[in-house]
Write a protein that holds these residues in place. Sequence first.
Motif, PDB file in Angstrom:
ATOM      1  N   ARG A 175       0.834  -1.211   0.000  1.00 60.02           N
ATOM      2  CA  ARG A 175       0.000   0.000   0.000  1.00 60.02           C
ATOM      3  C   ARG A 175       0.866   1.257   0.000  1.00 60.02           C
ATOM      4  O   ARG A 175       0.598   2.229  -0.722  1.00 60.02           O
ATOM      5  CB  ARG A 175      -0.900  -0.027   1.236  1.00 60.02           C
ATOM      6  N   TYR A 176       1.925   1.246   0.790  1.00 66.10           N
ATOM      7  CA  TYR A 176       2.824   2.394   0.846  1.00 66.10           C
ATOM      8  C   TYR A 176       3.650   2.506  -0.438  1.00 66.10           C
ATOM      9  O   TYR A 176       4.005   3.618  -0.852  1.00 66.10           O
ATOM     10  CB  TYR A 176       3.735   2.277   2.058  1.00 66.10           C
ATOM     11  N   ARG A 177       3.946   1.372  -1.071  1.00 62.32           N
ATOM     12  CA  ARG A 177       4.654   1.434  -2.348  1.00 62.32           C
ATOM     13  C   ARG A 177       3.772   2.065  -3.422  1.00 62.32           C
ATOM     14  O   ARG A 177       4.251   2.847  -4.256  1.00 62.32           O
ATOM     15  CB  ARG A 177       5.083   0.029  -2.764  1.00 62.32           C
ATOM     16  N   HIS A 178       2.484   1.753  -3.421  1.00 62.25           N
ATOM     17  CA  HIS A 178       1.567   2.387  -4.367  1.00 62.25           C
ATOM     18  C   HIS A 178       1.464   3.891  -4.111  1.00 62.25           C
ATOM     19  O   HIS A 178       1.362   4.680  -5.066  1.00 62.25           O
ATOM     20  CB  HIS A 178       0.184   1.744  -4.248  1.00 62.25           C
ATOM     21  N   LEU A 207       4.162  -1.910   9.170  1.00 57.11           N
ATOM     22  CA  LEU A 207       2.950  -1.233   9.647  1.00 57.11           C
ATOM     23  C   LEU A 207       3.046   0.281   9.545  1.00 57.11           C
ATOM     24  O   LEU A 207       2.095   0.935   9.116  1.00 57.11           O
ATOM     25  CB  LEU A 207       2.675  -1.624  11.108  1.00 57.11           C
ATOM     26  N   ASP A 208       4.177   0.842   9.979  1.00 63.42           N
ATOM     27  CA  ASP A 208       4.320   2.291  10.118  1.00 63.42           C
ATOM     28  C   ASP A 208       5.129   2.845   8.956  1.00 63.42           C
ATOM     29  O   ASP A 208       6.142   2.255   8.548  1.00 63.42           O
ATOM     30  CB  ASP A 208       5.017   2.640  11.437  1.00 63.42           C
ATOM     31  N   LEU A 209       4.672   3.976   8.422  1.00 61.79           N
ATOM     32  CA  LEU A 209       5.354   4.630   7.305  1.00 61.79           C
ATOM     33  C   LEU A 209       5.857   5.991   7.769  1.00 61.79           C
ATOM     34  O   LEU A 209       5.091   6.804   8.298  1.00 61.79           O
ATOM     35  CB  LEU A 209       4.408   4.804   6.112  1.00 61.79           C
ATOM     36  N   ASN A 241      -0.035   9.101   8.064  1.00 62.53           N
ATOM     37  CA  ASN A 241      -1.284   8.468   8.507  1.00 62.53           C
ATOM     38  C   ASN A 241      -2.357   8.668   7.439  1.00 62.53           C
ATOM     39  O   ASN A 241      -2.213   9.489   6.531  1.00 62.53           O
ATOM     40  CB  ASN A 241      -1.769   9.066   9.833  1.00 62.53           C
ATOM     41  N   ALA A 242      -3.460   7.926   7.578  1.00 60.45           N
ATOM     42  CA  ALA A 242      -4.645   8.085   6.725  1.00 60.45           C
ATOM     43  C   ALA A 242      -4.279   8.025   5.246  1.00 60.45           C
ATOM     44  O   ALA A 242      -4.577   8.925   4.459  1.00 60.45           O
ATOM     45  CB  ALA A 242      -5.371   9.397   7.035  1.00 60.45           C
ATOM     46  N   VAL A 243      -3.615   6.956   4.850  1.00 63.14           N
ATOM     47  CA  VAL A 243      -3.134   6.798   3.478  1.00 63.14           C
ATOM     48  C   VAL A 243      -4.246   6.235   2.609  1.00 63.14           C
ATOM     49  O   VAL A 243      -4.870   5.216   2.940  1.00 63.14           O
ATOM     50  CB  VAL A 243      -1.898   5.873   3.447  1.00 63.14           C
ATOM     51  N   HIS A 244      -4.521   6.906   1.484  1.00 67.76           N
ATOM     52  CA  HIS A 244      -5.478   6.424   0.474  1.00 67.76           C
ATOM     53  C   HIS A 244      -4.855   6.681  -0.889  1.00 67.76           C
ATOM     54  O   HIS A 244      -4.604   7.834  -1.259  1.00 67.76           O
ATOM     55  CB  HIS A 244      -6.825   7.148   0.593  1.00 67.76           C
ATOM     56  N   THR A 245      -4.619   5.638  -1.644  1.00 67.17           N
ATOM     57  CA  THR A 245      -3.980   5.767  -2.950  1.00 67.17           C
ATOM     58  C   THR A 245      -5.023   6.072  -4.029  1.00 67.17           C
ATOM     59  O   THR A 245      -6.227   6.025  -3.796  1.00 67.17           O
ATOM     60  CB  THR A 245      -3.230   4.472  -3.301  1.00 67.17           C
ATOM     61  N   MET A 246      -4.537   6.356  -5.226  1.00 65.25           N
ATOM     62  CA  MET A 246      -5.441   6.639  -6.351  1.00 65.25           C
ATOM     63  C   MET A 246      -6.264   5.411  -6.730  1.00 65.25           C
ATOM     64  O   MET A 246      -7.454   5.518  -7.046  1.00 65.25           O
ATOM     65  CB  MET A 246      -4.627   7.088  -7.562  1.00 65.25           C
TER      66      MET A 246
END
Length: 318
Positions: free
Chosen positions: A70-73, A122-124, A142-147
């Motif tokens: 998710r963080y890579r996206h 877990l943590d970015l 926090n509160a990560v939402h990708t396209m």
Amino acid sequence: MGKKRKQREAETNGPAAKKEDAAASEERPKRTLLGWKEKPQENADAAATAPSFRNKEKVLVTCSRRINFRYRHLMLNVVSLLPHCKKDNKVESKEIKGATLNELVELRNCSSCLFFECRKHLDLYLWMAKCPNGPSVKFLVNAVHTMEELKLTGNHLKGSRPILTFSANFDKDAHWLLLKEMIIQIFGTPKGHQKSKPHHDHVFAFSIVDDHIWFRNYQIAVPHIESDKVPRGSLEKMTLVEVGPRFCLNPIKIFGGSFGGPTLYENPFYVSPNQIRALQKKRKTGKYAKKVKAKTRRKMHELSNPLEPDEFADMWKE
């Protein structure tokens, strides 16, 4: 026929014609693929007096090993939004990551760096640094939402230059002013960059709520129908449509150098996610302890208050 042509050419191209051609060639400067070799004196004076600053900002975007998908996206979404960035391979997130990242930035001929560091899957954490002299900031994301996750209706031209907007809270304190200047230098696409488009069709919105920086990306939607066509300079019918991604930055520390150095600012309200998880575990252990205590109290109550013997308990045993 060939001899006659040569004689005619020799007659027409006499010494007078050669002199005229030489004078014309002396007056006209030579032209190359990049422009005129000898500029007129007026243009040379104007170029000398005009400021020769050109924004050559380049940003290196990389991440740590063992990063979550998710963080890579999210990192790839940021790369697609910044046409002046360069993506590099993953870096090991150790104590010496500052030296290695500074070397990478120098090798890739960049002036800034965005480093996405993932801990415990877990943590970015996001490092935003100006290399090689600093300053640098460490954020908790926090509160990560990708396209891909949001599936919003907005869509803008890839590589176009964004309009950066900031809330009025950025002008209150010194550390917010420093963060604003760093965001302008890193997220602002240089004018005339080879990979950018000369259009402004989306907006980067940075706002401060509860000591957190919230990021939003909006498309500037303009109607193109002849009846509703917007004239130049009017903003009444323009609307904003969110594109994504979304994320929230919680500043932890501001350092004087690149990925380290003296601490210029430390967030007093920051609580690490490890402490939050430890408190949640303590609450769960407290629930179990309450259940055990309730069982012991029930047993003590039953021993202290025994039931009276039932008269009809042995009626059907005979």
